[in-house]
Design a protein around this motif. Structure first.
Motif, mmCIF file in Angstrom:
data_model
loop_
_atom_site.group_PDB
_atom_site.id
_atom_site.type_symbol
_atom_site.label_atom_id
_atom_site.label_comp_id
_atom_site.label_asym_id
_atom_site.label_seq_id
_atom_site.Cartn_x
_atom_site.Cartn_y
_atom_site.Cartn_z
ATOM 1 N N HIS A 62 1.895 38.554 -18.939
ATOM 2 C CA HIS A 62 3.298 38.787 -19.300
ATOM 3 C C HIS A 62 3.415 39.996 -20.235
ATOM 4 C CE1 HIS A 62 7.433 37.422 -19.466
ATOM 5 N NE2 HIS A 62 7.440 37.746 -20.745
ATOM 6 N N GLY A 63 2.446 40.105 -21.163
ATOM 7 C CA GLY A 63 2.436 41.226 -22.100
ATOM 8 C C GLY A 63 2.283 42.563 -21.385
ATOM 9 N N PHE A 64 1.421 42.567 -20.351
ATOM 10 C CA PHE A 64 1.235 43.812 -19.593
ATOM 11 C C PHE A 64 2.496 44.170 -18.804
ATOM 12 C CE2 PHE A 64 0.230 45.881 -15.529
ATOM 13 C CZ PHE A 64 -0.294 47.076 -16.011
ATOM 14 N N TRP A 68 5.636 49.206 -21.496
ATOM 15 C CA TRP A 68 6.381 50.292 -20.832
ATOM 16 C C TRP A 68 5.771 50.639 -19.480
ATOM 17 C CZ3 TRP A 68 4.305 54.871 -19.270
ATOM 18 C CH2 TRP A 68 3.064 55.245 -19.824
ATOM 19 N N PHE A 69 4.419 50.543 -19.386
ATOM 20 C CA PHE A 69 3.756 50.847 -18.114
ATOM 21 C C PHE A 69 4.048 49.749 -17.083
ATOM 22 C CE2 PHE A 69 -0.161 51.149 -15.414
ATOM 23 C CZ PHE A 69 0.142 52.380 -14.873
ATOM 24 N N GLY A 70 4.086 48.508 -17.565
ATOM 25 C CA GLY A 70 4.424 47.387 -16.689
ATOM 26 C C GLY A 70 5.829 47.509 -16.125
ATOM 27 N N TRP A 71 6.761 47.880 -17.013
ATOM 28 C CA TRP A 71 8.147 48.085 -16.565
ATOM 29 C C TRP A 71 8.229 49.191 -15.522
ATOM 30 C CZ3 TRP A 71 11.478 44.505 -17.051
ATOM 31 C CH2 TRP A 71 11.583 43.723 -18.194
ATOM 32 N N LEU A 72 7.467 50.261 -15.749
ATOM 33 C CA LEU A 72 7.460 51.398 -14.818
ATOM 34 C C LEU A 72 6.949 50.949 -13.443
ATOM 35 C CD1 LEU A 72 7.997 54.530 -14.878
ATOM 36 C CD2 LEU A 72 5.541 54.790 -15.174
ATOM 37 N N LEU A 73 5.838 50.174 -13.455
ATOM 38 C CA LEU A 73 5.281 49.659 -12.197
ATOM 39 C C LEU A 73 6.285 48.745 -11.501
ATOM 40 C CD1 LEU A 73 1.555 48.750 -13.041
ATOM 41 C CD2 LEU A 73 2.387 50.676 -11.698
ATOM 42 N N SER B 43 14.435 35.012 -7.462
ATOM 43 C CA SER B 43 13.651 34.140 -8.339
ATOM 44 C C SER B 43 13.121 34.901 -9.544
ATOM 45 C CB SER B 43 12.482 33.535 -7.570
ATOM 46 O OG SER B 43 12.944 32.789 -6.479
ATOM 47 N N ILE B 44 12.633 36.132 -9.317
ATOM 48 C CA ILE B 44 12.115 36.942 -10.430
ATOM 49 C C ILE B 44 13.252 37.224 -11.418
ATOM 50 C CG2 ILE B 44 11.199 39.218 -11.088
ATOM 51 C CD1 ILE B 44 9.557 39.169 -8.483
ATOM 52 N N ILE B 45 14.431 37.572 -10.890
ATOM 53 C CA ILE B 45 15.585 37.846 -11.756
ATOM 54 C C ILE B 45 15.947 36.591 -12.556
ATOM 55 C CG2 ILE B 45 18.075 38.336 -11.735
ATOM 56 C CD1 ILE B 45 17.455 40.193 -9.286
ATOM 57 N N ALA B 46 15.947 35.434 -11.864
ATOM 58 C CA ALA B 46 16.309 34.172 -12.526
ATOM 59 C C ALA B 46 15.297 33.791 -13.606
ATOM 60 C CB ALA B 46 16.424 33.066 -11.491
ATOM 61 N N HIS B 47 14.029 34.234 -13.446
ATOM 62 C CA HIS B 47 12.986 33.885 -14.417
ATOM 63 C C HIS B 47 12.583 35.062 -15.300
ATOM 64 C CE1 HIS B 47 12.681 30.600 -11.497
ATOM 65 N NE2 HIS B 47 12.301 29.880 -12.534
ATOM 66 N N ALA B 48 13.451 36.078 -15.366
ATOM 67 C CA ALA B 48 13.130 37.252 -16.191
ATOM 68 C C ALA B 48 12.917 36.816 -17.636
ATOM 69 C CB ALA B 48 14.247 38.280 -16.097
ATOM 70 N N GLY B 49 11.749 37.146 -18.180
ATOM 71 C CA GLY B 49 11.455 36.815 -19.572
ATOM 72 C C GLY B 49 11.026 35.372 -19.808
ATOM 73 N N ALA B 50 10.898 34.579 -18.713
ATOM 74 C CA ALA B 50 10.529 33.170 -18.861
ATOM 75 C C ALA B 50 9.071 33.033 -19.305
ATOM 76 C CB ALA B 50 10.749 32.435 -17.548
ATOM 77 N N GLY B 51 8.803 32.003 -20.092
ATOM 78 C CA GLY B 51 7.460 31.760 -20.584
ATOM 79 C C GLY B 51 6.627 30.940 -19.615
ATOM 80 N N HIS B 52 5.410 30.603 -20.053
ATOM 81 C CA HIS B 52 4.475 29.885 -19.201
ATOM 82 C C HIS B 52 5.013 28.524 -18.766
ATOM 83 C CE1 HIS B 52 0.837 27.351 -18.452
ATOM 84 N NE2 HIS B 52 0.606 28.372 -17.654
ATOM 85 N N GLU B 53 5.658 27.830 -19.700
ATOM 86 C CA GLU B 53 6.145 26.484 -19.401
ATOM 87 C C GLU B 53 7.205 26.499 -18.290
ATOM 88 O OE1 GLU B 53 7.708 23.122 -22.376
ATOM 89 O OE2 GLU B 53 6.157 24.425 -23.213
ATOM 90 N N ALA B 54 8.150 27.443 -18.418
ATOM 91 C CA ALA B 54 9.233 27.541 -17.437
ATOM 92 C C ALA B 54 8.700 27.938 -16.058
ATOM 93 C CB ALA B 54 10.272 28.554 -17.906
#
Lengths: 132, 126
Positions: A62-64, A68-73, B43-54
């Motif tokens: 998630h961190g990657f 900024w590079f992750g967002w670009l990819l 699904s990616i949009i719905a889980h944007a920023g979601a953590g491991h649990e979610a």
């Protein structure tokens, strides 16, 4: 006439002799985005494996992705995906025998470009709004 | 009519001996991927920023897990067929081409199986 076991036959004109056209550009873009998506799918596999491995590994992935590079990819992946998706549907229409007239080839080509821009914009606006 | 025998024509397999199988599977996986990819994007949009649990909870549900497995299988199959054609077009050394194609086929199967394993682990909550 024999050079290296092969006859010296005349060659057809090389690619660089032709003026680039929307048709040829879109055609090669389909290949380039296809290759990019194949490589990009590694990120989905990594994300799934990290989620299965546990919270720590998921946090690393998630961190990657949120660097900024992750967002670009991710942005590049989304553009490639929407282009390949839209142009893929154009290809399926051709397979069905539809859209071979030159004006149609141009119209659908520009429609694919418009769809790519619109879908990418919608996805990112929705993603950034919902993700906060 | 060409130079083919009647038997060769009805079999319709051509010189590569697998007929239109490659072409057909590429189209079949493409058709499957249209709705699956739209689902993935949503699904990616719905889980944007979601953590491991979610994310684990989401993959723990049957429908998302099944759709994700289908997407992985159709996606890697489609990618493998597409990349194969690109390699066949641009790599002209027979040995190198053969080696890359074997690597490609094995790698896509490995990645596909690894992905399905990960989804299954999340789905069964092990």
């Amino acid at each position: 006439m024999q050079t290296g076991g092969k006859a010296a036959r005349p060659l057809s004109p090389h690619l660089q002799i032709y003026r680039p056209q929307i048709t040829s550009i879109l055609s090669i873009l389909h290949r380039i985005t296809g290759i990019a998506l194949s490589v990009g799918t590694l990120m989905l596999t990594w994300w799934l494996l990290a989620a299965a491995a546990g919270p720590e590994q998921f946090a690393t992935a998630h961190g990657f992705i949120t660097s900024w590079f992750g967002w670009l990819l991710l942005f590049g992946w989304s553009v490639a995906l929407f282009y390949h998706l839209a142009n893929g549907i154009r290809h399926l229409a051709w397979d069905a025998g539809w859209g071979f007239e030159l004006p149609q080839v141009y119209t659908t080509g520009y429609a694919v470009l418009a769809a790519t821009v619109i879908l990418t914009a919608i996805a990112w606006i929705a993603g950034l709004t919902m993700g906060g | 009519m060409g130079m083919q025998s009647n038997l060769g024509r009805v079999r319709g397999m051509g010189s590569a001996k697998d007929g239109v199988h490659h072409w057909w599977m590429q189209r079949l996986t493409a058709v499957a991927l249209v709705p699956l990819l739209l689902w993935l994007v949503i699904s990616i949009i719905a889980h944007a920023g979601a953590g491991h649990e979610a994310v684990s909870a989401w993959m723990g549900q049957p429908v998302p897990a099944i759709l994700m497995i289908l997407l992985i299988i159709a996606g890697f199959y489609h990618a493998q067929l597409g990349v194969q054609v690109v390699i066949e077009d641009y790599v002209h050394n027979e040995g190198v081409k053969f080696a890359i194609l074997i690597g490609l086929k094995l790698l896509t199967v490995l990645l596909g199986v690894a992905s399905v394993f990960a989804i299954s682990k999340l789905a069964f909550g092990a």
